[in-house]
Design an enzyme around this catalytic site. Sequence first.
Site, short mmCIF file in Angstrom:
data_model
loop_
_atom_site.label_atom_id
_atom_site.label_comp_id
_atom_site.label_asym_id
_atom_site.label_seq_id
_atom_site.Cartn_x
_atom_site.Cartn_y
_atom_site.Cartn_z
N ARG A 89 0.69 -1.26 0.04
CA ARG A 89 0.12 0.20 0.06
C ARG A 89 0.95 1.20 0.04
NH1 ARG A 89 1.15 1.95 4.70
NH2 ARG A 89 1.45 0.83 6.65
N THR A 94 2.48 1.85 10.29
CA THR A 94 1.48 2.12 10.84
C THR A 94 1.31 1.03 11.90
OG1 THR A 94 -0.93 3.07 11.16
CG2 THR A 94 -0.54 1.34 9.48
N HIS A 96 -1.70 -1.80 13.73
CA HIS A 96 -3.16 -2.40 13.84
C HIS A 96 -2.96 -3.21 15.03
CE1 HIS A 96 -3.74 -0.71 9.93
NE2 HIS A 96 -3.10 -1.81 9.37
N GLY A 174 -6.79 0.04 2.99
CA GLY A 174 -7.93 1.04 3.45
C GLY A 174 -7.66 1.89 4.60
N CYS A 192 3.34 6.89 10.70
CA CYS A 192 3.14 7.36 9.30
C CYS A 192 4.39 8.19 8.96
CB CYS A 192 1.82 8.16 9.05
SG CYS A 192 0.23 7.10 9.58
#
Length: 232
Positions: A89, A94, A96, A174, A192
Site C-alpha cells: 500500500r 502504522t 494495527h 484501506g 506514518c
Amino acid sequence: MKNKQVLFDDWGMLDYQTAWDKQEEIFSGIVRSKQFNRSNNTEHPTSNHLIFVEHPHVYTLGKSGKPQNLLLDENELLDKHASFHKINRGGDITYHGPGQLVGYPILDLDNFFTDIHLYLRTLEEAVILTLKDYGIIAGRFTGFTGVWLDADNEKARKICALGVRCSRWVTMHGFALNVSPDLDYFKNIVPCGIDDKQVTSMELELGYKPDLSEVKKILMNHISVSFEMEIV
C-alpha cells in the site's frame, strides 16, 4: 454497466497475513474480471467488497515507508507479541491491533468514480461523520491523509490512518480507526513517518469505551451514503 452493490463481510479478529492473502484473492479476481471484459469486449459487472476486521498486534510498512520508523528489533517485537509486514500500500508505517476498526474496501472504482484523491477524501468524510455522531469534531490535516483532531493547532492528533493500493481502478487496503486500542503500541513507531504529532482514540477522547459493533454499524452507513453504494 456500473454495479454499486457492495458485499459486506466482518472477518472479526484475524491475523494480518491471512487477511492480506484473502484481500489479494478478492482483488485479483476483480482485476481478472476487468481484463476478461476488456479482452472479450463484454460488460459483465464486477464485484465490490467492504471488509471490517480487527488484527492482533502488527506493524505494517508501506512501499514508500522507511524501515527505521519501526523502533523495535525482532526480539522486542516478540516481547510485544507483535508481527511486522512490508506491504504494497501507499504510506509509511502504522500499527494495527485489538480495539482498532480496520476497513478494507475492495472496490472497482469504475463502478463509482475514477479519482483516487476523491476516493481517499470520501473515506475520510465517512469517518469524520461517524466521529461527529459521537460528538467528536474531526477533520483533515493539509498535506496528510487520514482523519485528525485539532489539525489547526499544536494539539493535532491522528485518530484514523489511511493507506491504499489501486490498480486498474481496483482498490485494496484501506483505513484504521482507533476505537479503543492500546495506544502504547504507537510509541514503538514513528506513526506514518510523522515524528511530531500524537495519536488518539475514540475511547481517549470520549472518556469511555465505545461499543465496537455500534461503531461498525454507524461507519458502514456513512460509507454507503458517501459512495452512494448498496450494502448487501
